[in-house]
Write an enzyme that holds these catalytic residues in place. Structure first.
Site, short mmCIF file in Angstrom:
data_model
loop_
_atom_site.label_atom_id
_atom_site.label_comp_id
_atom_site.label_asym_id
_atom_site.label_seq_id
_atom_site.Cartn_x
_atom_site.Cartn_y
_atom_site.Cartn_z
N TYR A 176 0.85 -1.20 0.00
CA TYR A 176 0.00 0.00 0.00
C TYR A 176 0.89 1.25 0.00
CZ TYR A 176 -4.36 2.56 0.75
OH TYR A 176 -5.44 3.39 0.60
N LYS A 183 -2.70 8.59 2.95
CA LYS A 183 -3.88 8.46 3.83
C LYS A 183 -3.58 8.99 5.23
CE LYS A 183 -6.90 6.62 1.02
NZ LYS A 183 -7.78 7.57 0.31
#
Ligand code: 0WD
Length: 283
Positions: A176, A183
């Protein structure tokens, strides 16, 4: 309620339409106008959110990025009450200015946007390029500041703003990588904007969604195995759908959440709370 009964109740909520909400006697968003970004196609999380907001009586305004997805977004808008559709590229202040001039007053804003270069969604984080970092942060994180900055006079007092985030912003999720870093920034931006806007009664929250197969998520190396891993380990023993995220969005957009702000709300079947995973069932 048994698991079977729960599934039946859930099935009633599948599909969409104001009629459905009226039939059930629940319409939490009557009279509210909500701007939803990030609808790319019917599988986008933003589409699930738009379906649920519409089912609860919200008037929708949708935005799209580029001609590539325009037809699909216009079709979605037509199916969900025929509200207006505007082009908006969050990387362009000119585009954001035009959006603010066009939309009029709104009661809610959904940020469902992310972009990370594919090469930054596998391998080593220390190989991330300066350009890849800047692009990911600009589109996936700064875009919330930019949207709110341009739309602050469109937002009525008491409005609700929500952004989509993922567990990889606070925990290590292999591959990720740059998306997780973006994020983390996005979740921090949610808190600071909540403070900025609190005096107007405007709430700002994030929904942390479990993995859902979409055009964006499939760019993450190894994504296809993630939903099954979540279903095997999560307390609720299942994974989530875009409509599950939409149901949470209804709550956050409604007056039921009028005292909830600066929060990250997980819709991941409880996976985020696991500290150790159960053994797989014996064959
Ligand atoms: O598992 C997942 N799918 C999860 C997604 C788990 C947890 C969070 N999320 C987040 C994503 O990070 C993103 O913030 O949910 C949000 C929506 O993502 P999605 O629904 O998974 O993906 P997708 O359907 O691809 O929508 C993202 C959209 C873009 O789609 P495309 O496929 O065209 O890249 O973000 C929009 C665009 O519609 N977008 C932009 N919008 C305006 N200006 C821009 C831009 N510059 N760039 C991307």
């Amino acid at each position: 309620m048994s698991a079977g009964a729960w599934m039946t109740a859930g099935a009633v909520w599948e599909g969409s339409g104001v009629r459905e909400a009226q039939r059930l006697g629940v319409s939490l968003l009557d009279g509210k106008t909500i701007l939803v970004t990030g609808v790319a196609n019917r599988w986008s999380i933003a589409s699930g959110i738009a379906r649920r907001l519409h089912a609860h009586g919200a008037r929708l305004i949708l935005t799209y990025q580029g001609e590539r997805v325009e037809d699909s977004v216009r079709k979605t808008a037509a199916e969900l009450g025929g509200g207006p559709v505007f082009e908006c590229d969050v990387a362009s202040d000119e585009s954001l200015r035009a959006l603010a001039a066009a939309v009029g007053p709104i009661d809610g804003l959904v940020h469902s946007i992310a972009f990370v270069k594919k090469e930054d969604l596998s391998g080593k984080v220390y190989d991330t390029s300066r350009l890849g970092f800047a692009m990911a942060m600009d589109i996936s994180s700064y875009s919330l500041i930019a949207l709110v900055g341009h739309l602050k006079d469109n937002l009525n007092d008491g409005s609700s703003i929500m952004a989509l985030t993922y567990l990889g912003g606070t925990q290590i999720v292999p591959n990720y990588n740059m998306a997780g870093i973006a994020k983390a920034a996005l979740e921090s931006i949610v808190r600071y904007l909540a403070f900025d806007l609190g005096e107007r009664g405007i709430r700002v929250n994030a929904i942390s969604a479990g993995p859902i197969s979409t055009a964006s998520s499939r760019q993450v190396a190894g994504f296809s195995a993630m939903p099954a891993k979540v279903a095997a380990a999560a307390p609720l023993k299942r994974t989530v759908s875009a409509d599950d995220i939409g149901n949470c969005a209804v709550y956050l957009a409604s007056d039921l959440s009028s005292q909830v702000t600066a929060d990250v709300h997980f819709v991941d079947a409880g996976y985020h709370a696991m500290g150790m995973y159960p053994d797989p069932p014996k064959a």
